[in-house]
Every structure is written in C-alpha cells, then in structure tokens.
Design an enzyme around this catalytic site. Structure first.
Site, PDB file in Angstrom:
ATOM      1  N   PRO A  25       0.836  -1.208   0.000  1.00  0.00           N
ATOM      2  CA  PRO A  25       0.000   0.000   0.000  1.00  0.00           C
ATOM      3  C   PRO A  25       0.868   1.254   0.000  1.00  0.00           C
ATOM      4  O   PRO A  25       1.791   1.360   0.805  1.00  0.00           O
ATOM      5  CB  PRO A  25      -0.794  -0.119   1.304  1.00  0.00           C
ATOM      6  CG  PRO A  25       0.016  -1.028   2.170  1.00  0.00           C
ATOM      7  CD  PRO A  25       0.757  -1.946   1.254  1.00  0.00           C
ATOM      8  N   THR A  27       0.537   5.518  -0.268  1.00  0.00           N
ATOM      9  CA  THR A  27      -0.221   6.768  -0.349  1.00  0.00           C
ATOM     10  C   THR A  27       0.247   7.600  -1.525  1.00  0.00           C
ATOM     11  O   THR A  27       1.444   7.813  -1.705  1.00  0.00           O
ATOM     12  CB  THR A  27      -0.035   7.541   0.977  1.00  0.00           C
ATOM     13  OG1 THR A  27      -0.689   6.782   1.996  1.00  0.00           O
ATOM     14  CG2 THR A  27      -0.627   8.922   0.914  1.00  0.00           C
ATOM     15  N   GLY A  59      -3.622   3.744   1.477  1.00  0.00           N
ATOM     16  CA  GLY A  59      -4.568   3.887   2.573  1.00  0.00           C
ATOM     17  C   GLY A  59      -5.752   4.749   2.137  1.00  0.00           C
ATOM     18  O   GLY A  59      -5.561   5.791   1.516  1.00  0.00           O
ATOM     19  N   HIS A 169      -5.308  -1.033   8.020  1.00  0.00           N
ATOM     20  CA  HIS A 169      -3.996  -0.474   8.374  1.00  0.00           C
ATOM     21  C   HIS A 169      -3.914  -0.404   9.900  1.00  0.00           C
ATOM     22  O   HIS A 169      -4.442   0.508  10.524  1.00  0.00           O
ATOM     23  CB  HIS A 169      -3.857   0.914   7.758  1.00  0.00           C
ATOM     24  CG  HIS A 169      -2.450   1.453   7.752  1.00  0.00           C
ATOM     25  ND1 HIS A 169      -1.465   0.979   8.597  1.00  0.00           N
ATOM     26  CD2 HIS A 169      -1.861   2.412   6.984  1.00  0.00           C
ATOM     27  CE1 HIS A 169      -0.339   1.643   8.357  1.00  0.00           C
ATOM     28  NE2 HIS A 169      -0.556   2.508   7.385  1.00  0.00           N
ATOM     29  N   ALA A 171      -0.927  -0.501  11.456  1.00  0.00           N
ATOM     30  CA  ALA A 171       0.517  -0.353  11.683  1.00  0.00           C
ATOM     31  C   ALA A 171       0.944   1.109  11.802  1.00  0.00           C
ATOM     32  O   ALA A 171       0.121   2.023  11.818  1.00  0.00           O
ATOM     33  CB  ALA A 171       1.265  -1.021  10.519  1.00  0.00           C
ATOM     34  N   HIS A 172       2.255   1.310  11.922  1.00  0.00           N
ATOM     35  CA  HIS A 172       2.936   2.601  11.700  1.00  0.00           C
ATOM     36  C   HIS A 172       2.463   3.759  12.579  1.00  0.00           C
ATOM     37  O   HIS A 172       2.572   4.915  12.174  1.00  0.00           O
ATOM     38  CB  HIS A 172       2.803   3.034  10.217  1.00  0.00           C
ATOM     39  CG  HIS A 172       3.275   2.000   9.248  1.00  0.00           C
ATOM     40  ND1 HIS A 172       3.053   2.073   7.900  1.00  0.00           N
ATOM     41  CD2 HIS A 172       3.967   0.841   9.440  1.00  0.00           C
ATOM     42  CE1 HIS A 172       3.565   1.010   7.288  1.00  0.00           C
ATOM     43  NE2 HIS A 172       4.132   0.254   8.213  1.00  0.00           N
ATOM     44  N   TYR A 174      -0.567   4.724  13.499  1.00  0.00           N
ATOM     45  CA  TYR A 174      -1.866   5.358  13.232  1.00  0.00           C
ATOM     46  C   TYR A 174      -2.920   4.842  14.223  1.00  0.00           C
ATOM     47  O   TYR A 174      -2.583   4.185  15.197  1.00  0.00           O
ATOM     48  CB  TYR A 174      -2.246   5.129  11.766  1.00  0.00           C
ATOM     49  CG  TYR A 174      -1.281   5.821  10.826  1.00  0.00           C
ATOM     50  CD1 TYR A 174      -1.215   7.214  10.771  1.00  0.00           C
ATOM     51  CD2 TYR A 174      -0.400   5.100  10.031  1.00  0.00           C
ATOM     52  CE1 TYR A 174      -0.310   7.860   9.933  1.00  0.00           C
ATOM     53  CE2 TYR A 174       0.503   5.745   9.188  1.00  0.00           C
ATOM     54  CZ  TYR A 174       0.544   7.121   9.143  1.00  0.00           C
ATOM     55  OH  TYR A 174       1.439   7.765   8.325  1.00  0.00           O
ATOM     56  N   ARG A 223      -2.573  -5.153   8.571  1.00  0.00           N
ATOM     57  CA  ARG A 223      -1.154  -4.798   8.544  1.00  0.00           C
ATOM     58  C   ARG A 223      -0.743  -4.349   9.934  1.00  0.00           C
ATOM     59  O   ARG A 223      -1.360  -3.443  10.513  1.00  0.00           O
ATOM     60  CB  ARG A 223      -0.917  -3.669   7.539  1.00  0.00           C
ATOM     61  CG  ARG A 223       0.538  -3.518   7.180  1.00  0.00           C
ATOM     62  CD  ARG A 223       0.731  -2.572   6.013  1.00  0.00           C
ATOM     63  NE  ARG A 223       1.830  -3.051   5.186  1.00  0.00           N
ATOM     64  CZ  ARG A 223       2.728  -2.281   4.601  1.00  0.00           C
ATOM     65  NH1 ARG A 223       2.665  -0.965   4.704  1.00  0.00           N
ATOM     66  NH2 ARG A 223       3.697  -2.797   3.884  1.00  0.00           N
TER      67      ARG A 223
HETATM   68  C1  LIG Z   1       5.311   6.733  -1.135  1.00  0.00           C
HETATM   69  C2  LIG Z   1       4.970   5.726  -0.067  1.00  0.00           C
HETATM   70  C3  LIG Z   1       3.707   5.745   0.510  1.00  0.00           C
HETATM   71  C4  LIG Z   1       3.351   4.787   1.488  1.00  0.00           C
HETATM   72  N1  LIG Z   1       2.064   4.751   1.971  1.00  0.00           N
HETATM   73  C5  LIG Z   1       1.661   3.735   2.776  1.00  0.00           C
HETATM   74  C6  LIG Z   1       0.285   3.547   3.106  1.00  0.00           C
HETATM   75  O1  LIG Z   1      -0.625   4.278   2.664  1.00  0.00           O
HETATM   76  N2  LIG Z   1      -0.031   2.510   3.935  1.00  0.00           N
HETATM   77  C7  LIG Z   1       0.918   1.661   4.428  1.00  0.00           C
HETATM   78  O2  LIG Z   1       0.581   0.745   5.173  1.00  0.00           O
HETATM   79  N3  LIG Z   1       2.232   1.804   4.102  1.00  0.00           N
HETATM   80  C8  LIG Z   1       2.616   2.783   3.269  1.00  0.00           C
HETATM   81  N4  LIG Z   1       3.935   2.864   2.853  1.00  0.00           N
HETATM   82  C9  LIG Z   1       4.898   1.810   3.258  1.00  0.00           C
HETATM   83  C10 LIG Z   1       4.973   0.721   2.159  1.00  0.00           C
HETATM   84  O3  LIG Z   1       3.767  -0.002   2.066  1.00  0.00           O
HETATM   85  C11 LIG Z   1       6.117  -0.276   2.421  1.00  0.00           C
HETATM   86  O4  LIG Z   1       5.875  -0.940   3.623  1.00  0.00           O
HETATM   87  C12 LIG Z   1       7.481   0.405   2.471  1.00  0.00           C
HETATM   88  O5  LIG Z   1       7.655   1.261   1.350  1.00  0.00           O
HETATM   89  C13 LIG Z   1       8.626  -0.628   2.495  1.00  0.00           C
HETATM   90  O6  LIG Z   1       8.575  -1.445   1.347  1.00  0.00           O
HETATM   91  P1  LIG Z   1       9.622  -1.209   0.113  1.00  0.00           P
HETATM   92  O7  LIG Z   1      10.974  -1.263   0.706  1.00  0.00           O
HETATM   93  O8  LIG Z   1       9.307  -2.321  -0.835  1.00  0.00           O
HETATM   94  O9  LIG Z   1       9.333   0.145  -0.450  1.00  0.00           O
HETATM   95  C14 LIG Z   1       4.311   3.817   1.910  1.00  0.00           C
HETATM   96  C15 LIG Z   1       5.592   3.846   1.334  1.00  0.00           C
HETATM   97  C16 LIG Z   1       5.927   4.756   0.348  1.00  0.00           C
HETATM   98  C17 LIG Z   1       7.289   4.681  -0.294  1.00  0.00           C
END
Ligand SMILES: Cc1cc2nc3c(=O)[nH]c(=O)nc-3n(C[C@H](O)[C@H](O)[C@H](O)COP(=O)(O)O)c2cc1C
Length: 365
Positions: A25, A27, A59, A169, A171-172, A174, A223
């Site tokens: 996912p 954003t 998200g 979601h 995680a993170h 929120y 997540r």
């Molecule tokens: C531009 C961007 C937007 C993201 N938005 C979300 C999101 O909306 N929801 C979420 O759970 N994680 C979000 N993430 C985290 C990613 O889902 C992912 O866990 C993270 O980029 C690590 O994976 P990667 O190394 O393959 O990029 C975002 C990451 C990036 C780079």
C-alpha cells in the site's frame, strides 16, 4: 514458467492469486476531494498488467472526519469515491490481478509531509500522536462505536465493489496502533489494560464488525508493525510471548492474513532466531503472512525511504519464501518505480529493472 517461488500460485480457500507478489500500500495523494480518478485507475491497472498477483491500495479514509490528514487521500465511502474505485477495481481485475483496498485512519497523527493535523474531531485513544504530546481529547465511547461502524461500512463497500479482500492499516503509529501501544493508549477503561491482549480489543472489534458487514468468505488482512515510524526505536512486542498476545486476539477475531510491515523483510525480530517478523507471526498464528521491506532494492543500512536506490538481488526473499517462512511478498518502492517489476523478474529481464528515485513519489506513472 519461472522456477522462482515468487511465481507459484497462492491457493487460499478465500483468495487465489496467480503468484506471491503483492503491491504494498502506498499513499499517492492524487484523489482530490477523496475521489480517485481515471489517472489513479490507470496507475493501478499498469501494475496489474505488469504481473502483480495482489494489489493493495494506498490507505483510504473511512467515514470519520479525522480519518485522513490530507484531502487528496481517497475515501472508501460516498457515491463519488465509490464510483472512482469501481473503475480501479474493474481495471485491475481485467488484468488477472486481484485487488484489496487498505482502510486507513490516522488517529492523532499529523500528516507526515505537511505536518497538518487531521480534521476535527480527531479520533484517538488518548489524544496523543506520541508520548508526551497532546493534540486532542480522548475518544468518547460513542466516537469509538461510530469509528468501528465506519470500518464496517467501508468493508461492506469493498465487498460491493467486487474487491477480492480488504486490508486494515493497523501499523505505523496510526489509530489502531495508537490503541495497541502503551505509549499512546493511556485510557483507564476497557479499551486499555496491562498487556497487548487488552490493548488489541479495539483492533479486534474492528475486525469483528468488518467480518459481520462483509460476510464470512471475504478475506480480511491486517497490517501490523513493530515500529512506529518515524522513530524506529520503539517496538510493540519485546518477545514472542508478547507478540502472541496480539496475534492470537486478532486471529480469533477473524483475520485471514497478516501483513507484517517492517523496514527490511529479513530483519531478525527476536534474539536467538533468524526468523523475520512475518516468520514469527506465521509461526504463532498458523495463518499466512506477507513480508515486506526493501524487496528488489539494494538498500544500504540507514538509507532514508525516499533516497535513490538501485535494483537489488531477490535471492534471499526467494529463499525464505521457498522455505515457508512467509507466504507472500509485498513490493513497494520497486513497483512505484517500475510497473513491470513482476513481469521483468518472471522473465529473467533483471537487467531492465528500474531503480527507485524520490521523483516517483510525486509522479503517478
Ligand atoms: C510513497 C509511499 C507511501 C506509502 N504509503 C503507505 C500507506 O498508505 N499505507 C501503508 O501501510 N504503508 C505505506 N507505505 C509503506 C509501504 O507499504 C512499504 O511498507 C514500504 O515502502 C517498504 O517497502 P519497500 O521497501 O518495498 O518500499 C508507503 C511507502 C511509500 C514509499
């Protein structure tokens, strides 16, 4: 046929995928007024055409004022937004990929880019985005009940749109994670308690309400993460026993698949074992898990999320997948950069892979 375990079909009673590759996912903030348009539909469709098995959306907001911290984040309620999503879902499914929206509520967290707080009323267990920083009143019981109902409504919307699953979601840092963590949940009522088991009650009630609304056969993913970005110093569970408290409550509530978020898919989660976070959650729950973090990228230690990163080898993620440590592999930045990532890997065209650059975050190609 590729010999890579990434291209083995995933055969779950509720969810069949053509391969093990999941779009993480991400954003995009390209849905003015919460409505995804034709450009957003084309963006997701390109990843389906590029061979991804399951696409998780960015998200998406639920029907609570404060669920988004930016008005260009899409909603998963309301006629206009749902019509926009219908085009996304139909476009992705026409490619043979499956599609699941991610439901997002930011809680008390300000927007990472703009630092803006969500619209009032801000929903969170104790009004804290971070320990020691108060930005709102704690949620009332009525607000909690209405928020759970809003998650359920969004899950029903996902099912009506013909989505193949829905992801929460959790995680993170929120909203759901704000309930899980004792640093941001200071309540003295039944939504808190001495362990992760009690603090998981809000997440579990969300899962139950979504299950009720979307039906027994609709896959529900959640997540979860150990980290509360941007500060990676805090962990939710300090040992496997603590993690089990959380995972068991969520599995019992009806979660089908756990999406285990972390900066690196291969990070050793607890001392004494090489198992990753996704590996531990699978071992504890017996349920399928998704691993994520730096897949397909050559990321040196301490590299920021939006740095320029070259494509990297995938043998370690293939090895762990093949060994059954986890079941699915989510790819984020590599797929943002290269819509054809999956097909290029399948066909062995790795010299054609495109590395990640920050500009891809601003683009919607
Ligand atoms: C531009 C961007 C937007 C993201 N938005 C979300 C999101 O909306 N929801 C979420 O759970 N994680 C979000 N993430 C985290 C990613 O889902 C992912 O866990 C993270 O980029 C690590 O994976 P990667 O190394 O393959 O990029 C975002 C990451 C990036 C780079």
């Amino acid at each position: 046929m590729s010999a890579s375990p990434l291209f083995r079909p995933f055969d779950h009673p509720k969810l069949k995928l053509r391969n093990r590759i999941v779009m993480a996912p991400m954003t995009r903030k390209r849905s003015p007024g919460g409505v995804p348009g034709a450009d957003v539909a084309a963006y997701y469709r390109r990843r389906g055409e590029g061979g991804v098995g399951l696409i998780l959306s960015e998200g998406a907001g639920i029907r609570r004022n404060g669920s988004r911290s930016d008005p260009a984040v899409p909603n998963l309620f309301g006629d206009d937004a749902l019509a926009g999503w219908q085009a996304v879902v139909d476009g992705v499914k026409a490619t043979g990929a499956k599609f699941a929206p991610q439901l997002w509520h930011v809680g008390a967290r300000p927007d990472e880019a703009t630092k803006a707080l969500p619209e009032a009323p801000i929903d969170s267990p104790s009004g804290l985005p971070w320990p020691g920083k108060t930005v709102a009143e704690p949620m009332s019981d009525e607000a909690i009940a209405d928020t759970i109902a809003a998650y359920a409504e969004a899950a029903a919307n996902a099912a009506k749109l013909g989505c193949d699953a829905v992801e929460i979601h959790g995680a993170h840092g929120y909203l759901i994670d704000q309930f899980l963590w004792d640093g941001t949940n200071l309540r003295s009522d039944g939504w808190n308690g001495p362990t992760l088991k009690e603090r998981a009650r809000f997440a579990a009630e969300v899962v139950r309400a979504m299950r009720q609304a979307a039906g027994p056969d609709f896959p529900i993913l959640i997540r979860i993460s150990q980290d509360k970005s941007p500060d990676g110093s805090v962990r939710l569970a300090n040992d496997p026993g603590e993690l089990a408290l959380l995972v068991e409550v969520l599995a019992e509530a009806g979660v089908d698949i756990f999406h285990c978020s972390g900066a690196r898919f291969s990070r050793r989660e607890f001392a004494g074992s090489d198992l990753s976070f996704a590996g531990w959650v699978k071992k504890i729950s017996g349920l399928p898990t998704i691993a994520v973090g730096t897949v397909g990228l050559d990321v040196p230690p301490a590299t920021p999320l939006f740095a320029t990163i070259a494509p990297g080898p995938i043998d370690e993620v293939e090895r762990r997948l093949d060994a059954g440590e986890f079941d699915l592999v989510a790819v984020g930045r590599a797929l943002l950069a290269d819509p054809d990532w999956a097909e290029k890997v399948r066909a062995g065209r790795t010299d054609e892979l495109i590395g990640f650059e920050a500009r891809y975050v601003a683009e919607l190609h």
